[in-house]
Design an enzyme around this catalytic site. Sequence first.
Site, PDB file in Angstrom:
ATOM      1  N   CYS A 212       0.806  -1.318  -0.017  1.00 17.77           N
ATOM      2  CA  CYS A 212      -0.024  -0.061   0.099  1.00 17.77           C
ATOM      3  C   CYS A 212       0.787   1.294  -0.058  1.00 17.77           C
ATOM      4  O   CYS A 212       1.681   1.245   0.762  1.00 17.77           O
ATOM      5  CB  CYS A 212      -1.074  -0.055   1.216  1.00 17.77           C
ATOM      6  SG  CYS A 212      -1.762   1.423   1.458  1.00 17.77           S
ATOM      7  N   CYS A 215       0.194   3.124   3.623  1.00 18.12           N
ATOM      8  CA  CYS A 215       0.511   2.549   4.983  1.00 18.12           C
ATOM      9  C   CYS A 215       1.452   1.541   4.928  1.00 18.12           C
ATOM     10  O   CYS A 215       1.804   1.249   5.968  1.00 18.12           O
ATOM     11  CB  CYS A 215      -0.858   2.187   5.628  1.00 18.12           C
ATOM     12  SG  CYS A 215      -1.505   0.505   5.260  1.00 18.12           S
ATOM     13  N   CYS A 234      -6.278  -2.666   0.494  1.00 17.69           N
ATOM     14  CA  CYS A 234      -5.321  -2.688   1.516  1.00 17.69           C
ATOM     15  C   CYS A 234      -6.100  -3.098   2.942  1.00 17.69           C
ATOM     16  O   CYS A 234      -6.971  -2.481   3.359  1.00 17.69           O
ATOM     17  CB  CYS A 234      -4.656  -1.570   1.778  1.00 17.69           C
ATOM     18  SG  CYS A 234      -3.475  -1.141   3.272  1.00 17.69           S
ATOM     19  N   CYS A 237      -5.450  -0.154   5.987  1.00 18.26           N
ATOM     20  CA  CYS A 237      -6.225   1.257   5.969  1.00 18.26           C
ATOM     21  C   CYS A 237      -7.422   1.228   4.884  1.00 18.26           C
ATOM     22  O   CYS A 237      -7.675   0.309   4.324  1.00 18.26           O
ATOM     23  CB  CYS A 237      -5.222   2.388   5.469  1.00 18.26           C
ATOM     24  SG  CYS A 237      -4.690   2.224   3.894  1.00 18.26           S
ATOM     25  N   ASP A 365      21.319  -0.437 -19.490  1.00 24.10           N
ATOM     26  CA  ASP A 365      21.142  -1.454 -18.775  1.00 24.10           C
ATOM     27  C   ASP A 365      19.886  -2.349 -19.614  1.00 24.10           C
ATOM     28  O   ASP A 365      18.836  -1.907 -19.408  1.00 24.10           O
ATOM     29  CB  ASP A 365      20.727  -1.303 -17.295  1.00 24.10           C
ATOM     30  CG  ASP A 365      20.665  -2.395 -16.455  1.00 24.10           C
ATOM     31  OD1 ASP A 365      20.509  -3.624 -17.019  1.00 24.10           O
ATOM     32  OD2 ASP A 365      20.201  -2.298 -15.176  1.00 24.10           O
TER      33      ASP A 365
END
Length: 466
Positions: A212, A215, A234, A237, A365
């Site tokens: 999340c 949180c 989530c 929260c 890369d």
Amino acid sequence: MNIKLMLAVMAAKIAAFLSRMFGGKGSSLPGVVARKIYAGTLRDLAGQARQGIIMVTGTNGKTTTNNMIASVILSAGNKIVINQEGANLITGVTTAFIRYANWWGRIDCDYALLEVDEASFPKVLMEVTPQMVVVNNFFRDQLDRYGELDKTVTLVRDALKKLPEVQLILNSDDPLVAQMQQATGHRATFFGLAPQQRTETGSQQTREARFCPHCGEELQYHSYQYSQLGSFICPGCSFQRPEPEVEGFAVETVGARLRARVKYPQGEAQITLHTQGFYNVYNALAAFAVGNLMGIKEEQIVKGLLTYRPAIGRMETFSYQGKPAILNLVKNPTGYNEGLNSLLSIPGSKTVFMAVNDNDADGRDISWLWDVDFEHLASADHETDLFVCSGLRAEEMALRLKYAGIPREKITVIRELEAAIKTALEGPGQLTYLFSTYTALWPAQKILLALAEKEDTHAEGMSSVS
């Protein structure tokens, strides 16, 4: 009359002409020249858009979404400025305005439609104030340039916070994007796909957002569309997938077209896209949401999406001696995985071309290739007769395919692009599918235009509207 602006525009137009004359695209150099002469070029030109500016940012689909929005707005009879080819750094954005300006620095447009690179987004916002900002998605992309994904998200979020007022159009299925409303305090309209629209099993990809953003608890998913896009919540929260105002469902592929139903506040419509790739439905939903917010009629939005044609390398279709060939830009694991899913969704045998460069614009890369699910491709290698690896890092691409389980006898390395593309086009497959990183894309398209015919399905009929 602003003499500095006029001189900057004149010099930039001459630079564009010279660039094209010597084989360049002229998509960024004019902006570089103009900004050297007059630092306020972009600000002054952008300020001439009568109705406002719409920006599109995020990782994948910026060019497609921006061009779909353009088709929708043009269908309503508006005049636009757009960086259609995808030059999305601040110099490319400046060049777009210069192309539409006359020699005296005057522009006749209702809206400016700008796709903006995530890293350049804060710089562009310092000179251009948008009325709407579309954020599509966030995925890992060019780690040597952007850094880790949270850095990219933070760049966009902090830039948006500094705007006094803006209408956000956000992907409700991506938690990294959906957080932007709460994080910035701006009003937002959400678009997304109804849960469980993805029925195939080929999308077990790396998830970019496990936790999340508010949180830190691990997100729970009811279903995935692809990568981290899906129906999430989530447990720590109140953060969860926002209910989208514009939601797609009943997605289907019909030949070379995509169809979907769309629910929106005023009703329901069917859209048809002359392109393939499940992810393109998200781009269309974003464009639908923008059109609806602007008060454009449903019929005009649907017509605009129907008339959209893919930009260079965005599922661009050609015909070589009666055999179809598709050119697709790839630049990160999620985009490549979706390209592979599109490839495998097409019936019949295929010849696959893969060009990998590691120039600055591609990202030095190339380790991201090991995060692409080529193993999924290997599991269906009976559908593919030949893999042609090309570009500056052709050998590394071939090595990746070998370790994915592709039989060695099916892999050939031809570093020179023209010879490689001709070999692929003349391969045994009923279709040739060409993957290309960014700096190989323009040369590959130029070669294809010389060898094959670009297809145009514009004459096909309109989709129904309800």
